[in-house]
Structures are given as structure tokens and as C-alpha cells.
Write a protein that holds these residues in place. Structure first.
Motif, mmCIF file in Angstrom:
data_model
loop_
_atom_site.group_PDB
_atom_site.id
_atom_site.type_symbol
_atom_site.label_atom_id
_atom_site.label_comp_id
_atom_site.label_asym_id
_atom_site.label_seq_id
_atom_site.Cartn_x
_atom_site.Cartn_y
_atom_site.Cartn_z
ATOM 1 N N ALA A 121 0.869 -1.146 -0.018
ATOM 2 C CA ALA A 121 -0.021 0.041 0.023
ATOM 3 C C ALA A 121 0.794 1.262 -0.015
ATOM 4 N N ALA A 122 1.937 1.222 0.685
ATOM 5 C CA ALA A 122 2.850 2.431 0.824
ATOM 6 C C ALA A 122 3.755 2.339 -0.484
ATOM 7 N N ARG A 123 3.540 1.478 -1.471
ATOM 8 C CA ARG A 123 4.146 1.458 -2.677
ATOM 9 C C ARG A 123 5.962 1.471 -2.522
ATOM 10 N N VAL A 124 6.255 0.604 -1.715
ATOM 11 C CA VAL A 124 7.696 0.606 -1.470
ATOM 12 C C VAL A 124 8.225 -0.376 -2.588
ATOM 13 N N THR A 125 9.273 0.235 -3.494
ATOM 14 C CA THR A 125 9.693 -0.157 -4.505
ATOM 15 C C THR A 125 10.451 -1.605 -4.277
ATOM 16 N N VAL A 126 10.086 -2.481 -5.255
ATOM 17 C CA VAL A 126 10.743 -3.692 -5.086
ATOM 18 C C VAL A 126 11.997 -3.901 -4.933
ATOM 19 N N ASP A 127 12.809 -3.144 -5.621
ATOM 20 C CA ASP A 127 14.263 -3.232 -5.481
ATOM 21 C C ASP A 127 14.622 -3.055 -4.086
ATOM 22 N N ARG A 128 13.844 -2.674 -3.066
ATOM 23 C CA ARG A 128 14.385 -2.508 -1.761
ATOM 24 C C ARG A 128 13.936 -3.719 -0.711
ATOM 25 N N HIS A 129 13.028 -4.489 -1.373
ATOM 26 C CA HIS A 129 12.480 -5.708 -0.778
ATOM 27 C C HIS A 129 13.376 -6.694 -0.053
ATOM 28 N N VAL A 130 13.258 -7.065 1.407
ATOM 29 C CA VAL A 130 13.408 -8.080 1.899
ATOM 30 C C VAL A 130 12.472 -8.892 2.281
ATOM 31 N N LYS A 131 12.499 -10.123 2.879
ATOM 32 C CA LYS A 131 11.535 -11.138 3.046
ATOM 33 C C LYS A 131 10.858 -10.427 4.492
ATOM 34 N N ALA A 161 33.358 3.199 19.349
ATOM 35 C CA ALA A 161 32.078 3.450 19.536
ATOM 36 C C ALA A 161 31.412 4.242 18.291
ATOM 37 N N VAL A 162 32.407 5.113 17.412
ATOM 38 C CA VAL A 162 31.710 5.776 16.336
ATOM 39 C C VAL A 162 31.527 4.897 15.294
ATOM 40 N N PRO A 163 32.439 4.073 14.776
ATOM 41 C CA PRO A 163 31.848 3.359 13.616
ATOM 42 C C PRO A 163 31.153 2.088 13.872
ATOM 43 N N LEU A 164 30.894 1.794 15.030
ATOM 44 C CA LEU A 164 29.974 0.827 15.589
ATOM 45 C C LEU A 164 28.480 1.437 15.510
ATOM 46 N N GLY A 165 28.552 2.690 16.250
ATOM 47 C CA GLY A 165 27.190 3.405 16.213
ATOM 48 C C GLY A 165 26.879 3.633 14.766
ATOM 49 N N ALA A 166 27.717 4.027 13.930
ATOM 50 C CA ALA A 166 27.139 4.358 12.659
ATOM 51 C C ALA A 166 26.593 3.281 11.727
ATOM 52 N N LEU A 167 27.423 2.174 12.169
ATOM 53 C CA LEU A 167 26.852 0.797 11.512
ATOM 54 C C LEU A 167 25.226 0.461 12.246
ATOM 55 N N ALA A 168 25.312 0.619 13.367
ATOM 56 C CA ALA A 168 24.019 0.487 14.384
ATOM 57 C C ALA A 168 22.769 1.089 13.395
ATOM 58 N N SER A 169 23.300 2.544 13.244
ATOM 59 C CA SER A 169 22.202 3.364 12.739
ATOM 60 C C SER A 169 21.875 2.957 11.359
ATOM 61 N N ALA A 170 22.766 2.652 10.604
ATOM 62 C CA ALA A 170 22.750 2.192 9.222
ATOM 63 C C ALA A 170 21.609 1.036 9.324
ATOM 64 N N VAL A 171 21.863 0.130 10.065
ATOM 65 C CA VAL A 171 21.059 -1.266 10.276
ATOM 66 C C VAL A 171 19.685 -0.797 10.435
ATOM 67 N N GLY A 172 19.413 0.080 11.547
ATOM 68 C CA GLY A 172 18.169 0.426 11.930
ATOM 69 C C GLY A 172 17.332 1.141 10.879
ATOM 70 N N TYR A 173 17.857 2.137 10.118
ATOM 71 C CA TYR A 173 17.414 2.861 8.987
ATOM 72 C C TYR A 173 17.151 1.880 7.796
ATOM 73 N N SER A 174 17.922 0.687 7.622
ATOM 74 C CA SER A 174 17.693 -0.066 6.494
ATOM 75 C C SER A 174 16.232 -0.907 6.784
ATOM 76 N N ARG A 175 16.052 -0.929 8.013
ATOM 77 C CA ARG A 175 14.776 -1.617 8.245
ATOM 78 C C ARG A 175 13.657 -0.956 7.886
ATOM 79 N N VAL A 176 13.569 0.395 7.862
ATOM 80 C CA VAL A 176 12.554 1.311 7.451
ATOM 81 C C VAL A 176 12.670 1.466 5.923
ATOM 82 N N HIS A 177 13.946 1.565 5.405
ATOM 83 C CA HIS A 177 13.979 1.732 4.059
ATOM 84 C C HIS A 177 13.285 0.684 3.239
ATOM 85 N N THR A 178 13.697 -0.661 3.891
ATOM 86 C CA THR A 178 13.164 -1.988 3.149
ATOM 87 C C THR A 178 11.758 -2.046 3.440
#
Length: 233
Positions: A121-131, A161-178
Motif C-alpha cells: 500500500a505504501a508502494r515501497v519499490t521492489v528493489d528494496r524488498h527483503v523478506k 564507538a563511532v564506527p559501530l554506532g554508525a553501523l547500528a544506525s544504518a542497520v536501523g534505517y535499513s529496516r525502515v527503508h526496506t
């Protein structure tokens, strides 16, 4: 002589006032949660509607790689090959993941039972889809585990702390992006991750080191040695 009749207007009203106050508080709380859900849904829709073809594949792969905390466990394995401090960081980090995963999946998701977003319904593009997971949406377990690991390791090893924090932030955003989580799920997962890291760090601090444990064992044996020597004499 009859007693004067007490009218409803003259009767004490503390109970009624308390009920009115409780009802007003519930209505206010319901309205606040309604507004937050509206903002959450609007943010999700905005991310879904924003074309990002360059990021789509990378974030999809990142989201998939974070399944079952594979990235964090890989980093922990690399740290375990280092010295004493990296090994301690790896151990505390894995402990934080365990606390976060159990809290998110065994408690949070079962208590809240929020439905997953309607990605179509939100029309998330198929290129982003994960299971699309079958579990409840709130909170994000991926985010909770990633943030827990990053926070715990970062406290033990501040340069990480900084690189792992950036990685964790990216993981979190990826869940919304997908399209598999609302932003609110990710925010709650991050809070849960920080709390889980604090619990793991506190447990590690409360556990005596091997050297301290040896000293405590020796100290407990001193009275017995003294008594035995006195009996023999």
C-alpha cells in the motif's frame, strides 16, 4: 423527627471527580498516541515515496546481512582474536545481543503485537524488498541487537564507538527503508538496545575476574587451614 434528605448535589464527589480525571487522562493519552502513530506513518510513507536507487541495493543487502546479528557476531569473532580488552569487548557485546534479542522477541513483540507495515500500500519499490518477517513489528529486533552490541563494545573500547554506532544506525534505517518496520519500531529498538547494553555491562562489572576469584577462594580457605593447624597442634 426525620433526617434531612441529602441531595445528589450535596453528596461528596471525590470518587466521581477521580473517575472524571482518570477518564480525561485516558482520553489525552489516547490522543497523544494517535498523533504519534500518525507521525510514524507519515515518516514511513515519506521514506517509501523518496526515490533512492543508489541506496536501495546497499541497504537491502545490509538489512539482510543483519539477520540473526550476523554482522555483530562476525565483528565479535574478529575482536576475540585480539588482546584482553578486545576479547572482553566481544564477550560483553555478545551478552548485550542476547539480552536485547530476548527482550525484543520474547517480551516486546508479544506484549505490543503491532502489525507490520503494509509495504504494498505504501508502494515501497521492489528493489528494496527483503523478506517480510512474520513476527510483530514493535520493537525492531535488528536495531535492538545492533545498538546493544555497538553500545557495549563502545564502552569497553571507546575508539570503536563511532564506527559501530554508525553501523547500528544504518542497520536501523535499513529496516525502515526496506519497508519492514515503522520508524517508531526502530526508535524503540534503539532504546531497548541501550538498556540491554547497560545490563550486560553491569553484569560484567559485577562478575569478579579470574584473579579476584582465586584470591576469594584462597581467603575462604584460610579459616579452615587455621583451625586444622590448631587441632593438629
Amino acid at each position: 423527627m426525620t433526617d434531612p434528605t441529602t441531595t445528589e448535589a450535596d453528596a461528596p464527589r471525590p470518587l466521581r471527580d477521580a473517575r472524571d480525571s482518570a477518564g480525561a487522562a485516558r482520553r489525552l493519552l489516547s490522543a497523544v498516541f494517535g498523533d504519534l502513530r500518525a507521525v510514524d506513518g507519515a515518516l514511513y510513507a515519506a521514506v517509501a515515496a523518496t526515490p533512492t536507487p543508489t541506496l536501495d541495493r546497499a541497504l537491502r543487502h545490509l538489512s539482510h546481512a543483519a539477520d540473526h546479528s550476523k554482522i555483530s557476531f562476525g565483528i565479535a569473532a574478529a575482536l576475540a582474536l585480539g588482546g584482553k580488552r578486545p576479547r572482553k569487548a566481544a564477550l560483553v557485546g555478545v551478552g548485550a545481543i542476547a539480552v536485547a534479542s530476548a527482550s525484543a522477541n520474547l517480551l516486546g513483540k508479544r506484549l505490543v503485537r503491532r502489525a507490520r507495515p503494509d509495504r504494498e500500500a505504501a508502494r515501497v519499490t521492489v528493489d528494496r524488498h527483503v523478506k517480510m518477517p512474520t513476527s510483530a513489528s514493535f520493537p525492531s529486533g535488528h536495531t535492538a541487537s545492533a545498538v546493544a552490541f555497538a553500545t557495549a563494545v563502545g564502552v569497553v573500547m571507546p575508539p570503536a564507538a563511532v564506527p559501530l554506532g554508525a553501523l547500528a544506525s544504518a542497520v536501523g534505517y535499513s529496516r525502515v527503508h526496506t519497508g519492514v518496520h515503522y520508524p517508531g519500531d526502530v526508535a524503540a529498538g534503539a532504546v531497548l538496545g541501550i538498556a540491554s547494553a547497560a545490563a550486560a555491562l553491569a553484569a560484567a562489572a559485577a562478575t569478579p575476574s579470574a584473579r579476584t576469584q582465586a584470591l576469594l577462594t584462597a581467603a575462604r580457605s584460610w579459616p579452615r587451614i587455621g583451625i586444622g593447624g590448631a587441632l593438629r597442634r
